[in-house]
Scaffold this motif. Structure first.
Motif, PDB file in Angstrom:
ATOM      1  N   SER A  52      48.195  31.769  51.564  1.00 61.96           N
ATOM      2  CA  SER A  52      48.479  30.186  51.407  1.00 61.96           C
ATOM      3  C   SER A  52      47.577  29.720  50.372  1.00 61.96           C
ATOM      4  O   SER A  52      47.633  28.596  49.962  1.00 61.96           O
ATOM      5  CB  SER A  52      48.066  29.831  52.675  1.00 61.96           C
ATOM      6  OG  SER A  52      46.742  29.867  53.324  1.00 61.96           O
ATOM      7  N   ARG A  53      46.221  30.622  49.970  1.00 61.08           N
ATOM      8  CA  ARG A  53      45.276  29.932  49.238  1.00 61.08           C
ATOM      9  C   ARG A  53      45.621  30.449  47.749  1.00 61.08           C
ATOM     10  O   ARG A  53      44.739  30.357  46.898  1.00 61.08           O
ATOM     11  CB  ARG A  53      44.044  30.513  49.714  1.00 61.08           C
ATOM     12  CG  ARG A  53      43.626  29.650  51.007  1.00 61.08           C
ATOM     13  CD  ARG A  53      42.222  30.183  51.463  1.00 61.08           C
ATOM     14  NE  ARG A  53      42.003  29.238  52.705  1.00 61.08           N
ATOM     15  CZ  ARG A  53      41.130  28.353  52.561  1.00 61.08           C
ATOM     16  NH1 ARG A  53      40.248  28.080  51.459  1.00 61.08           N
ATOM     17  NH2 ARG A  53      40.726  27.605  53.639  1.00 61.08           N
ATOM     18  N   GLY A  54      46.721  30.859  47.514  1.00 59.40           N
ATOM     19  CA  GLY A  54      47.150  31.259  46.043  1.00 59.40           C
ATOM     20  C   GLY A  54      46.706  32.899  45.839  1.00 59.40           C
ATOM     21  O   GLY A  54      46.033  33.423  46.375  1.00 59.40           O
ATOM     22  N   LYS A  55      47.509  32.985  44.771  1.00 61.01           N
ATOM     23  CA  LYS A  55      47.041  34.712  44.551  1.00 61.01           C
ATOM     24  C   LYS A  55      45.726  34.647  43.997  1.00 61.01           C
ATOM     25  O   LYS A  55      45.425  33.856  43.053  1.00 61.01           O
ATOM     26  CB  LYS A  55      47.936  35.132  43.320  1.00 61.01           C
ATOM     27  CG  LYS A  55      49.444  35.265  43.927  1.00 61.01           C
ATOM     28  CD  LYS A  55      50.653  35.587  42.832  1.00 61.01           C
ATOM     29  CE  LYS A  55      51.965  36.006  43.506  1.00 61.01           C
ATOM     30  NZ  LYS A  55      52.734  36.441  42.310  1.00 61.01           N
ATOM     31  N   PRO A  56      44.943  35.674  44.025  1.00 62.76           N
ATOM     32  CA  PRO A  56      43.630  36.087  43.607  1.00 62.76           C
ATOM     33  C   PRO A  56      43.849  36.078  41.968  1.00 62.76           C
ATOM     34  O   PRO A  56      44.601  36.662  41.313  1.00 62.76           O
ATOM     35  CB  PRO A  56      43.154  37.233  44.119  1.00 62.76           C
ATOM     36  CG  PRO A  56      44.251  37.977  44.600  1.00 62.76           C
ATOM     37  CD  PRO A  56      45.330  36.994  44.778  1.00 62.76           C
ATOM     38  N   ASP A  57      42.729  35.609  41.382  1.00 65.97           N
ATOM     39  CA  ASP A  57      42.453  35.701  39.900  1.00 65.97           C
ATOM     40  C   ASP A  57      41.942  36.812  39.548  1.00 65.97           C
ATOM     41  O   ASP A  57      40.614  37.024  39.752  1.00 65.97           O
ATOM     42  CB  ASP A  57      41.591  34.442  39.649  1.00 65.97           C
ATOM     43  CG  ASP A  57      41.348  34.268  38.008  1.00 65.97           C
ATOM     44  OD1 ASP A  57      41.635  35.249  37.369  1.00 65.97           O
ATOM     45  OD2 ASP A  57      41.026  33.127  37.676  1.00 65.97           O
ATOM     46  N   MET A  58      42.746  37.910  38.781  1.00 66.35           N
ATOM     47  CA  MET A  58      42.176  38.973  38.587  1.00 66.35           C
ATOM     48  C   MET A  58      41.029  38.933  37.702  1.00 66.35           C
ATOM     49  O   MET A  58      40.181  39.942  37.589  1.00 66.35           O
ATOM     50  CB  MET A  58      43.384  39.884  38.161  1.00 66.35           C
ATOM     51  CG  MET A  58      44.297  40.182  39.368  1.00 66.35           C
ATOM     52  SD  MET A  58      43.658  40.566  41.153  1.00 66.35           S
ATOM     53  CE  MET A  58      43.044  42.291  40.763  1.00 66.35           C
ATOM     54  N   ALA A  59      40.933  38.024  36.651  1.00 66.15           N
ATOM     55  CA  ALA A  59      40.090  38.003  35.424  1.00 66.15           C
ATOM     56  C   ALA A  59      38.698  37.627  36.307  1.00 66.15           C
ATOM     57  O   ALA A  59      37.571  38.152  35.927  1.00 66.15           O
ATOM     58  CB  ALA A  59      40.461  36.855  34.544  1.00 66.15           C
ATOM     59  N   GLU A  60      38.689  36.643  37.453  1.00 61.03           N
ATOM     60  CA  GLU A  60      37.486  36.287  38.076  1.00 61.03           C
ATOM     61  C   GLU A  60      37.082  37.650  39.019  1.00 61.03           C
ATOM     62  O   GLU A  60      35.803  37.734  39.030  1.00 61.03           O
ATOM     63  CB  GLU A  60      37.838  35.041  39.057  1.00 61.03           C
ATOM     64  CG  GLU A  60      36.701  34.904  40.118  1.00 61.03           C
ATOM     65  CD  GLU A  60      35.446  34.215  39.219  1.00 61.03           C
ATOM     66  OE1 GLU A  60      34.495  34.212  39.945  1.00 61.03           O
ATOM     67  OE2 GLU A  60      35.616  34.015  38.342  1.00 61.03           O
ATOM     68  N   LEU A  61      37.828  38.304  39.325  1.00 64.95           N
ATOM     69  CA  LEU A  61      37.541  39.435  40.305  1.00 64.95           C
ATOM     70  C   LEU A  61      36.833  40.518  39.185  1.00 64.95           C
ATOM     71  O   LEU A  61      35.703  41.283  39.605  1.00 64.95           O
ATOM     72  CB  LEU A  61      38.784  40.344  40.831  1.00 64.95           C
ATOM     73  CG  LEU A  61      38.357  41.491  41.637  1.00 64.95           C
ATOM     74  CD1 LEU A  61      37.779  41.092  42.901  1.00 64.95           C
ATOM     75  CD2 LEU A  61      39.721  42.183  42.110  1.00 64.95           C
ATOM     76  N   ARG A  62      37.404  40.759  38.049  1.00 64.13           N
ATOM     77  CA  ARG A  62      36.585  41.745  37.137  1.00 64.13           C
ATOM     78  C   ARG A  62      35.277  41.138  36.717  1.00 64.13           C
ATOM     79  O   ARG A  62      34.565  41.698  36.588  1.00 64.13           O
ATOM     80  CB  ARG A  62      37.719  41.876  35.863  1.00 64.13           C
ATOM     81  CG  ARG A  62      38.816  42.765  36.062  1.00 64.13           C
ATOM     82  CD  ARG A  62      39.561  43.176  34.976  1.00 64.13           C
ATOM     83  NE  ARG A  62      40.112  42.046  34.213  1.00 64.13           N
ATOM     84  CZ  ARG A  62      41.181  41.556  34.541  1.00 64.13           C
ATOM     85  NH1 ARG A  62      41.987  42.131  35.418  1.00 64.13           N
ATOM     86  NH2 ARG A  62      41.829  40.572  33.907  1.00 64.13           N
ATOM     87  N   ARG A  63      35.181  39.930  36.264  1.00 68.97           N
ATOM     88  CA  ARG A  63      33.878  39.256  36.181  1.00 68.97           C
ATOM     89  C   ARG A  63      32.861  39.471  37.262  1.00 68.97           C
ATOM     90  O   ARG A  63      31.953  39.708  36.764  1.00 68.97           O
ATOM     91  CB  ARG A  63      34.303  37.590  35.834  1.00 68.97           C
ATOM     92  CG  ARG A  63      33.070  36.865  35.179  1.00 68.97           C
ATOM     93  CD  ARG A  63      33.480  35.389  34.610  1.00 68.97           C
ATOM     94  NE  ARG A  63      34.437  34.873  35.424  1.00 68.97           N
ATOM     95  CZ  ARG A  63      35.727  34.752  34.939  1.00 68.97           C
ATOM     96  NH1 ARG A  63      36.183  35.088  33.834  1.00 68.97           N
ATOM     97  NH2 ARG A  63      36.488  34.058  35.718  1.00 68.97           N
ATOM     98  N   ALA A  64      33.373  39.126  38.411  1.00 66.18           N
ATOM     99  CA  ALA A  64      32.261  39.314  39.555  1.00 66.18           C
ATOM    100  C   ALA A  64      31.967  40.837  39.663  1.00 66.18           C
ATOM    101  O   ALA A  64      30.871  41.211  39.834  1.00 66.18           O
ATOM    102  CB  ALA A  64      33.033  38.917  40.841  1.00 66.18           C
ATOM    103  N   PHE A  65      32.708  41.834  39.200  1.00 64.96           N
ATOM    104  CA  PHE A  65      32.544  43.196  39.350  1.00 64.96           C
ATOM    105  C   PHE A  65      31.481  43.460  38.275  1.00 64.96           C
ATOM    106  O   PHE A  65      30.282  44.128  38.489  1.00 64.96           O
ATOM    107  CB  PHE A  65      33.808  43.786  38.960  1.00 64.96           C
ATOM    108  CG  PHE A  65      33.625  45.395  38.957  1.00 64.96           C
ATOM    109  CD1 PHE A  65      33.655  46.414  40.053  1.00 64.96           C
ATOM    110  CD2 PHE A  65      33.564  46.152  37.591  1.00 64.96           C
ATOM    111  CE1 PHE A  65      33.655  47.538  39.856  1.00 64.96           C
ATOM    112  CE2 PHE A  65      33.289  47.316  37.873  1.00 64.96           C
ATOM    113  CZ  PHE A  65      33.314  48.268  38.861  1.00 64.96           C
TER     114      PHE A  65
END
Length: 365
Positions: A52-65
């Motif tokens: 319900s909160r939208g699909k995760p932003d994979m670019a943000e996930l990589r950035r956090a990684f």
């Protein structure tokens, strides 16, 4: 001499990057192999999961990684803790053995996940009257589940052996680096102090992996690990055997068998998201009681909603794909409010990829 220091730092950074890259690739490959053996996270006949909160932003996930490892390396260069020892020839046989055991267990975990059955452990234990007779009232009902659908829950030696590999594979080799964000807070707290005069408690210490890291940095620190699992505490005792001052207690975090004001530092890593809502404040109160006035509580656990808004959809999915019965409630738990009401004063907080680390002080008065 300046160029030598620069060259040395450059070489150290390159070595760190290569080691962490290899480690991440190793565990990512294990997870990919596990998923190839699995049958998908949506049970047959059920609609596909829609956050319900939208699909995760994979670019943000990589950035956090990548930010995780940048901060980890910065902590190392700041002298907070030494660079980690990564996979080498001496450790390769053990790593291969763990990888094989992990892959062999995948089918059982997948079948349990597809049937959405995380409670068969409780039924099994109920059938073993001798076990219940010998352990009456020792294990609360919420604990008798197969968290993460893992075989044996918290009650087998095999589970204690597999846990490290399972967690690292799930998080692509970042679990230890996320834990080191808590290690940095310990280093800051210990600066200028005689480690022999400091006591630290790890609440829900599991198989002792984090305490082993702690003692690798401060070998004379007085440490106590607390965990409810008989198998994990036994594994922790074996792991920490080289340090005579290390003590392991098998008991509940919500009723710790320790004296008031016993510890200078308490740390809890990945515990609170696995506790029922009614139990979390009890554990917080027990930590507060066990700390000395002026003591520090370091809490490291999963991100919550709005910590990284672009990843809220990923957090929402986690309890759907894995058996985490209390995680959904944890995502909206008033963490700061609960600790403040218990008497703690917040000192700092930071994010380490998918982990949030906060530090809380028990007032001197």
């Amino acid at each position: 001499m300046g160029w030598r220091r620069t060259a040395s730092k450059t070489a150290a950074r390159a070595g760190y990057a290569a080691g962490q890259g290899l480690r991440s690739a190793w565990y990512t490959a294990q997870m990919q192999a596990a998923r190839a053996r699995a049958e998908g996270f949506n049970r047959p006949g059920e609609p596909a999961f829609q956050p319900s909160r939208g699909k995760p932003d994979m670019a943000e996930l990589r950035r956090a990684f990548f930010e995780l490892f940048i901060q980890d390396r910065a902590n190392i260069e700041a002298g907070l803790y030494p660079a980690p020892r990564e996979l080498g020839l001496a450790r390769l046989p053990g790593a291969l053995k763990s990888a094989r055991a992990f892959q062999q267990d995948v089918k059982a975990v997948d079948q349990r996940r597809l049937s959405r059955d995380g409670s068969e452990l409780a039924r099994t234990l109920q059938e073993e009257s001798d076990f219940l007779h010998r352990n009456a009232n020792r294990y609360p009902e919420y604990y008798l589940q197969n968290f993460h659908y893992q075989t044996g829950g918290w009650f087998t030696d095999e589970s204690a052996r597999l846990y490290d590999t399972q967690v690292e594979a799930l998080f692509s080799g970042t679990a230890d680096a996320m834990r080191r964000a808590a290690l940095a807070q310990i280093a800051i707290e210990l600066k200028g102090r005689d480690q022999r005069q400091v006591s630290l408690m790890d609440v829900a210490c599991g198989n002792g992996r984090f305490l082993e890291t702690v003692l690798g940095v401060w070998p004379r620190l007085n440490v106590t690990g607390l965990d409810l699992s008989p198998s994990y505490t036994e594994a922790a005792r074996a792991r920490l055997a080289p340090w005579r001052q290390a003590d392991i207690i098998q008991d509940m975090a919500e009723a710790m068998p320790v004296e008031n004001a016993s510890f200078d530092i308490a740390v809890s890593i990945f515990l609170f998201h696995e506790l029922p809502p009614r139990v979390r404040p009890l554990v917080v109160a027990e930590v507060f009681r066990a700390l000395k006035p002026g003591g520090l509580f370091i809490l490291a656990d999963s991100l919550q909603f709005s910590d990284r808004p672009a990843l809220d959809g990923l957090l929402e999915y986690f309890p759907h794909g894995f058996h985490e019965p209390y995680y959904k409630d944890y995502l909206g738990w008033a963490l700061d409010e609960t600790l403040t009401e218990a008497g703690f004063v917040k000192e700092c907080g930071n994010l380490a990829f998918l982990t949030k680390v906060t530090a809380w002080r028990k007032p001197l008065r």
